[in-house]
Design an enzyme around this catalytic site. Structure first.
Site, PDB file in Angstrom:
ATOM      1  N   LEU B 125       0.845  -1.195   0.000  1.00  0.00           N
ATOM      2  CA  LEU B 125       0.000   0.000   0.000  1.00  0.00           C
ATOM      3  C   LEU B 125       0.885   1.251   0.000  1.00  0.00           C
ATOM      4  O   LEU B 125       0.734   2.138  -0.838  1.00  0.00           O
ATOM      5  CB  LEU B 125      -0.907  -0.025   1.239  1.00  0.00           C
ATOM      6  CG  LEU B 125      -1.652   1.255   1.592  1.00  0.00           C
ATOM      7  CD1 LEU B 125      -2.732   1.536   0.556  1.00  0.00           C
ATOM      8  CD2 LEU B 125      -2.307   1.151   2.970  1.00  0.00           C
ATOM      9  N   THR B 126       1.837   1.298   0.952  1.00  0.00           N
ATOM     10  CA  THR B 126       2.639   2.505   1.156  1.00  0.00           C
ATOM     11  C   THR B 126       3.528   2.819  -0.054  1.00  0.00           C
ATOM     12  O   THR B 126       4.093   1.929  -0.671  1.00  0.00           O
ATOM     13  CB  THR B 126       3.499   2.334   2.425  1.00  0.00           C
ATOM     14  OG1 THR B 126       2.625   2.043   3.507  1.00  0.00           O
ATOM     15  CG2 THR B 126       4.281   3.595   2.735  1.00  0.00           C
ATOM     16  N   ALA B 130       2.655   8.306  -0.460  1.00  0.00           N
ATOM     17  CA  ALA B 130       1.348   7.902   0.063  1.00  0.00           C
ATOM     18  C   ALA B 130       1.527   6.858   1.149  1.00  0.00           C
ATOM     19  O   ALA B 130       2.230   5.879   0.963  1.00  0.00           O
ATOM     20  CB  ALA B 130       0.487   7.321  -1.058  1.00  0.00           C
ATOM     21  N   HIS B 338      15.886  -4.491  34.533  1.00  0.00           N
ATOM     22  CA  HIS B 338      17.123  -5.242  34.298  1.00  0.00           C
ATOM     23  C   HIS B 338      18.369  -4.396  34.530  1.00  0.00           C
ATOM     24  O   HIS B 338      19.474  -4.936  34.605  1.00  0.00           O
ATOM     25  CB  HIS B 338      17.164  -5.778  32.857  1.00  0.00           C
ATOM     26  CG  HIS B 338      16.385  -7.037  32.631  1.00  0.00           C
ATOM     27  ND1 HIS B 338      15.035  -7.055  32.480  1.00  0.00           N
ATOM     28  CD2 HIS B 338      16.790  -8.330  32.532  1.00  0.00           C
ATOM     29  CE1 HIS B 338      14.622  -8.301  32.282  1.00  0.00           C
ATOM     30  NE2 HIS B 338      15.674  -9.101  32.316  1.00  0.00           N
ATOM     31  N   GLU B 363       0.544  -0.206   9.952  1.00  0.00           N
ATOM     32  CA  GLU B 363      -0.910  -0.341   9.793  1.00  0.00           C
ATOM     33  C   GLU B 363      -1.655   0.865  10.356  1.00  0.00           C
ATOM     34  O   GLU B 363      -2.676   0.740  11.017  1.00  0.00           O
ATOM     35  CB  GLU B 363      -1.405  -1.650  10.433  1.00  0.00           C
ATOM     36  CG  GLU B 363      -0.553  -2.813   9.984  1.00  0.00           C
ATOM     37  CD  GLU B 363      -1.303  -4.096   9.742  1.00  0.00           C
ATOM     38  OE1 GLU B 363      -2.527  -4.065   9.660  1.00  0.00           O
ATOM     39  OE2 GLU B 363      -0.634  -5.130   9.624  1.00  0.00           O
TER      40      GLU B 363
END
Lengths: 265, 380
Positions: B125-126, B130, B338, B363
């Site tokens: 998509l990317t 866009a 830690h 996403e």
């Protein structure tokens, strides 16, 4: 032919066991799972089903209260054909002698059994006695510590037993009781189709009446072992001391003196 | 009202956890250190039916549902973020749109091998111009007789350079904005389709994040996925499910880091006692456990809504927003508990911290999630 797998439900191997003053054993909120050794027995039964010609059905059984369903469901999810839970309040307190009687009666009721498979022992009680006792009661060939089933036909089998001294190849007529050991196979994961089947399957319950068990042979009445007292072993106490002198000879001399003083040598 | 997972889901969780601990966890550190794509583990997840969880058996699936996939993603992410994103791209992003919008033939030809892990899948998509603004898609698809001709470029495509099957979006009506986008299925080896370089990333190392180039790439007309010019609507629906998947991955990473922190807090002694005895540590543990519980409930509810067939756009965005902020906080605290060890590779929590960072971006960034949630609220 039926191949029967005997399973037991046990606390997860990571469970932290505790015993209270009254001798009651608990394992916190650890899940109840199929005895991990029994997964090898289930896997071997499924592999044998593929190896043996003819109509073979793998039946998994477990003697135990409601929680025993967990072990049965896991076995069905792995691919066993059907499962039967065997329980009756009268069975509570059974030792290996009484348990083997109940299982043997159930196996007789299943009928047409060519082989009975067990895990090497249950990780909770660790006796490893039930397989042999069941074989004795049924008059089946007893084979323990089996690491490989080399050959099998309708009448006999050849197996390799893993002993401390090495491997022993033995031949036995069927029906036989086989105690599997780690390394005989790599148990499969339950399949998702199996999981769907396991959650929808029927789990018939056979009681003392269903298997025709005599009251004096089950539960505490049928057991040879009495639990006088249950307690956690005392925590080990000890201290460490590092002997470090200037030379190795000097360290060794000091160490020997200390061992003599403690009457170790 | 019942908050217990159904027995079937509990069994799925046990099975996937068993697989993850036996076969994925021992590899997680090496996958991160060598940054190599663990194609064998992807195939194994296919063989075992994990990739196929939400799809019916006739399309190579396991006949379970989306909720099962969410649980599996949690369990895989608990030990390896990389394998979780690989699973997500394969199942949620590539398999799901083919399942939802594909023709019978497309499902048999493309979904089945992807679900079985025999073919690697990706979703594109990317683009350079866009991403969040999907309407600005510049990749073009022009119909030419019995074919579509694709030209353009995609970036940041998970599984991209290894993918055998890629679902991409392209403009089919350049003047129609989001109403002029369509989806297509493209196979590896199609002339004109060329994968570019793989990005070097902060985390999720070993997963591929690739450029894809299309230059006069001709595909048969039947490779249009779904309805022409409805690609935008289609992937919005795909992304709703994908957001729940990313949220599940965040919950899994948080859970894994939390368990390590809890165990370490009990083991590590300072000032003569385990650090878990200090309130400063206890508070971090308490906050993390509470955070994870809340995030998991939201993720499960969003997945459940999807199973009910009701609209779950808002809940999916909410689950993603919360879960990915939770994973940031929990992994941060796990490193803090830690101490120095948390900052070195050996403990594994710094890997989880790096891995989870993507979850607030992929996403739909969390800013887009807020926008989606607000839009839904104002519409209601």
């Amino acid at each position: 032919m039926h191949i029967v797998v005997c399973t037991k439900q046990t606390p997860d191997s990571a469970a932290k066991l505790a015993v209270d003053d009254a001798g009651h054993v608990s394992w916190g909120d650890s899940p109840i799972v199929i005895n991990p050794w029994d997964e090898y027995a289930v896997e071997e039964a499924l592999l044998l089903k593929d190896r043996i010609d003819g109509d073979v059905q793998v039946v998994v059984i477990s003697m135990g209260p409601e929680e025993a369903l967990e072990a049965l469901k896991h076995a069905i999810a792995m691919g066993c054909d059907r499962a039967i839970r065997i329980w009756d309040e009268a069975f509570a307190g059974s030792d290996t002698l009484a348990t083997s009687y109940v299982l043997a009666r159930a196996i007789e009721k299943i009928g047409d059994v060519g082989m009975v498979l067990f895990g090497k022992s249950a990780i909770d009680s660790q006796t490893g006695q039930v397989a042999v006792a069941v074989a004795r009661r049924l008059g089946f060939s007893p084979l323990t510590n089996v690491i490989k089933i080399a050959e099998i036909d309708g009448a006999s089998m050849t197996a390799e037993r893993l002993l401390e001294e090495g491997r022993q190849v033995v031949q036995a007529p069927l029906p036989a009781v086989v105690g599997t050991t780690k390394g005989i196979n790599e148990p499969r994961y339950p399949s998702f189709m199996g999981i769907r089947k396991a959650t929808r399957a029927e789990y018939p319950l056979w009681t003392a009446g269903d298997i025709g068990a005599a009251a004096d042979k089950v539960g505490a009445a049928g057991s040879g072992v009495r639990w006088e007292r249950i307690f956690a072993p005392p925590a080990r106490e000890g201290s460490a001391e590092i002997v470090a002198a200037d030379t190795v000879e000097e360290s060794a001399r000091i160490l020997v003196d200390k061992l003599l003083a403690e009457k170790v040598i | 009202m019942n908050f217990e997972l159904a027995e079937e889901y509990q069994m799925v969780r046990r099975m996937v956890r068993d697989f993850a601990e036996k076969e994925v966890a021992p590899r997680a550190e090496e996958i991160d250190a060598t940054d190599t794509f663990p194609v064998d583990l992807l195939r194994r997840m296919g063989e075992l039916g994990i990739i196929g969880l939400p799809f019916p058996e006739e399309y190579g699936g396991s006949g379970m549902d989306y909720m099962s996939l969410v649980i599996a993603l949690e369990e895989i992410a608990r030990v390896s973020g990389t394998m979780a994103i690989v699973l997500d791209a394969q199942t949620s992003l590539c398999g799901e749109p083919i399942y939802l919008y594909g023709t019978e033939e497309q499902k048999r030809k493309y979904l089945a091998p992807v679900a079985r892990g025999e073919k690697i899948g990706a979703f594109g998509l990317t683009e350079p111009n866009a991403g969040s603004d999907a309407g600005a898609t510049q990749t073009r698809a022009v119909r030419d007789g019995d074919e579509w001709v694709i030209n353009g470029q995609k970036i940041y495509i998970t599984n991209g350079s290894a993918a055998d099957v890629v679902v991409i979006t392209a403009k089919t009506d350049p003047d129609a904005g989001t109403r002029g986008i369509s989806s297509f299925i493209i196979e590896k080896g199609t002339p004109g389709f060329q994968p570019g370089r793989d990005e070097v990333k902060m985390g999720l190392k070993g997963s591929l994040t690739s450029e894809l180039f299309f230059e006069d790439c001709r595909i048969p007309a039947e490779n249009l996925l779904g309805t022409e010019n409805e690609g935008f609507k289609q992937f919005l629906r795909t992304l709703d499910a994908g957001r729940v998947a990313i949220a599940a991955m965040a919950v899994g990473l948080a859970q894994g880091a939390f368990e390590k922190a809890l165990a370490y807090a009990k083991e590590r002694h300072q000032f003569g006692r385990p650090i878990a005895k200090f309130q400063a540590i206890q508070w971090m543990l308490a906050e993390s456990a509470t955070d994870i519980e809340a995030a998991r409930l939201m993720v499960h509810r969003a997945a459940w809504l999807r199973e009910q067939g009701t609209r779950f756009t808002k809940e999916a965005s909410m689950a993603k927003l919360l879960a990915t902020e939770v994973s940031e906080r929990v992994c941060w605290k796990a490193i803090q508990i830690h101490g120095g060890l948390g900052y070195v590779r050996e403990a594994g929590v710094e890997r989880m911290y790096r891995d989870q960072r993507l979850c607030a971006i992929g996403e739909g960034t969390n800013e887009i999630q807020r926008l989606v949630i607000a839009r839904q609220l104002l519409r209601e």
